[in-house]
Design a protein around this motif. Structure first.
Motif, mmCIF file in Angstrom:
data_model
loop_
_atom_site.group_PDB
_atom_site.id
_atom_site.type_symbol
_atom_site.label_atom_id
_atom_site.label_comp_id
_atom_site.label_asym_id
_atom_site.label_seq_id
_atom_site.Cartn_x
_atom_site.Cartn_y
_atom_site.Cartn_z
ATOM 1 N N ILE A 85 0.594 -1.139 0.242
ATOM 2 C CA ILE A 85 -0.046 -0.024 -0.134
ATOM 3 C C ILE A 85 0.760 1.244 -0.102
ATOM 4 C CG2 ILE A 85 -1.653 1.388 1.431
ATOM 5 C CD1 ILE A 85 -2.998 -1.382 2.275
ATOM 6 N N ALA A 86 2.001 1.264 0.938
ATOM 7 C CA ALA A 86 2.938 2.343 1.034
ATOM 8 C C ALA A 86 3.429 2.551 -0.281
ATOM 9 C CB ALA A 86 3.966 2.153 1.929
ATOM 10 N N GLY A 87 3.975 1.541 -1.056
ATOM 11 C CA GLY A 87 4.551 1.830 -2.130
ATOM 12 C C GLY A 87 3.541 2.215 -3.339
ATOM 13 N N ARG A 88 2.393 1.695 -3.441
ATOM 14 C CA ARG A 88 1.471 1.956 -4.457
ATOM 15 C C ARG A 88 1.114 3.758 -4.262
ATOM 16 N NH1 ARG A 88 -1.292 -2.365 -7.068
ATOM 17 N NH2 ARG A 88 0.411 -3.975 -7.155
ATOM 18 N N ALA A 89 1.144 4.042 -3.074
ATOM 19 C CA ALA A 89 0.649 5.456 -2.765
ATOM 20 C C ALA A 89 1.694 6.604 -3.187
ATOM 21 C CB ALA A 89 0.499 5.296 -0.934
ATOM 22 N N VAL A 90 3.015 6.203 -2.873
ATOM 23 C CA VAL A 90 4.286 6.822 -3.197
ATOM 24 C C VAL A 90 4.325 6.861 -4.861
ATOM 25 C CG1 VAL A 90 6.744 7.130 -3.459
ATOM 26 C CG2 VAL A 90 5.693 6.220 -1.402
ATOM 27 N N ALA A 91 4.004 5.758 -5.371
ATOM 28 C CA ALA A 91 3.903 5.970 -7.131
ATOM 29 C C ALA A 91 2.843 6.562 -7.432
ATOM 30 C CB ALA A 91 3.611 4.285 -7.727
ATOM 31 N N ALA A 92 1.675 6.594 -6.742
ATOM 32 C CA ALA A 92 0.320 7.403 -7.252
ATOM 33 C C ALA A 92 0.786 9.054 -7.135
ATOM 34 C CB ALA A 92 -0.790 7.008 -6.398
ATOM 35 N N ALA A 93 1.348 9.172 -6.105
ATOM 36 C CA ALA A 93 1.961 10.459 -5.822
ATOM 37 C C ALA A 93 2.953 11.006 -6.851
ATOM 38 C CB ALA A 93 2.549 10.734 -4.581
#
Length: 309
Positions: A85-93
């Motif tokens: 989730i953290a990785g996907r959130a950073v990628a989305a940002a």
């Protein structure tokens, strides 16, 4: 798994698991509690609408080090999900910031995609090619029947000039201990150990040194200084022996690696032969016919080791 590696400092999965489990990962051979199979492949989270499925967690778990894969799934999977989730959130940002359109980032992504494709292709094509039977056959054909090879254990004194070598030789003939003279005078390997080079085969040394050393019997010293590309030597042979071929267990890994490299080279050459390849000069212009020829291979230079090749 790149997002897991990239966020390792923020979410130390190994350390967290160690604390939760008291570093009591499963030992090999013990039965492990299996994760309950999902009905199909359920969605376990969404990040800005992008789905994370149970299969994503299972695939990520398979890429972990062996000691982490033995952790109970009910503890491992939630931690993996947090990291994902953290990785996907950073990628989305990063996408919201427009970095997915940055040319430098896109170039790195293309390189990463090419590398992943290369690895996937080679892994698929190599699967099952280097078997234990092939390794054993290579050992039987190349090593098992190899005759015993002669080795000597020698000491030497290496000095830069012939006059210094003759002085050392005269000192030893006058009764000085060879080892002590080597420790005091020699600039070569093993000087601190009295010039001891250990056991070596003829092919391990430069020809000038090897010819002189293998002409001596155990206990003999060279009658005159021996010149090599590294200087002038006084050589004494301490032992001679016949070296038996290595066992299968000793040779197995080297043979396996060589067979793999051969298979990889064959795959690469096959891929090159089936691809349409056009070469251009570094400025983009079309090369002349003479320029398109492959340059000759550079001659192998002699390694800069004092005596060993």
């Amino acid at each position: 798994m790149r997002h897991l590696r990239g966020l390792a400092a923020t979410f130390p999965l190994r350390a967290t698991l160690a604390l939760l489990l008291g570093v009591t990962f499963a030992q090999p051979g013990l039965a492990q509690p299996a994760a309950p199979p999902p009905p199909a492949d359920p969605i376990v989270a969404k990040v800005d609408g992008e789905e994370i499925r149970f299969s994503d967690l299972a695939n990520a778990a398979q890429e972990l080090p062996e000691e982490l894969r033995g952790a109970p799934p009910q503890m491992l999977y939630p931690l993996l999900l947090d990291q994902m989730i953290a990785g996907r959130a950073v990628a989305a940002a990063a996408r919201r910031a427009g970095l997915d359109k940055d040319e430098a980032v896109r170039a790195r992504l293309r390189r990463a995609e090419e590398q992943e494709l290369q690895q996937a292709y080679l892994s698929r094509e190599l699967a099952g090619r280097v078997t234990e039977e092939r390794i054993r056959a290579a050992y039987d054909a190349e090593i098992r029947a190899r005759p015993a090879e002669e080795e000597v254990r020698a000491r030497h004194i290496l000095v830069p000039t012939e006059s210094e070598a003759r002085e050392a030789l005269a000192e030893i003939r006058a009764g000085a201990d060879f080892n002590a003279v080597a420790q005091r005078r020699s600039a070569g390997p093993g000087a601190r150990e009295g010039g001891d080079l250990g056991f070596f085969k003829r092919g391990d040394m430069v020809p000038e040194f090897a010819e002189a050393a293998f002409a001596l019997q155990a206990g003999q010293m060279s009658a005159a200084p021996v010149r090599s590309p590294f200087g002038w030597h006084i050589i004494r042979v301490d032992e001679r022996r016949a070296s038996a071929p290595p066992s299968f267990e000793e040779a197995r890994e080297a043979l396996r690696q060589r067979l793999f490299e051969g298979e990889i080279n064959a795959l690469v050459e096959r891929a090159r032969s089936t691809a349409k390849i056009e070469r251009f000069n570094l400025d983009g212009s079309t090369p002349r016919a003479i320029d398109a020829a492959e340059p000759p291979a550079a001659p192998a230079g002699r390694p800069a080791a004092p005596t060993r090749r």
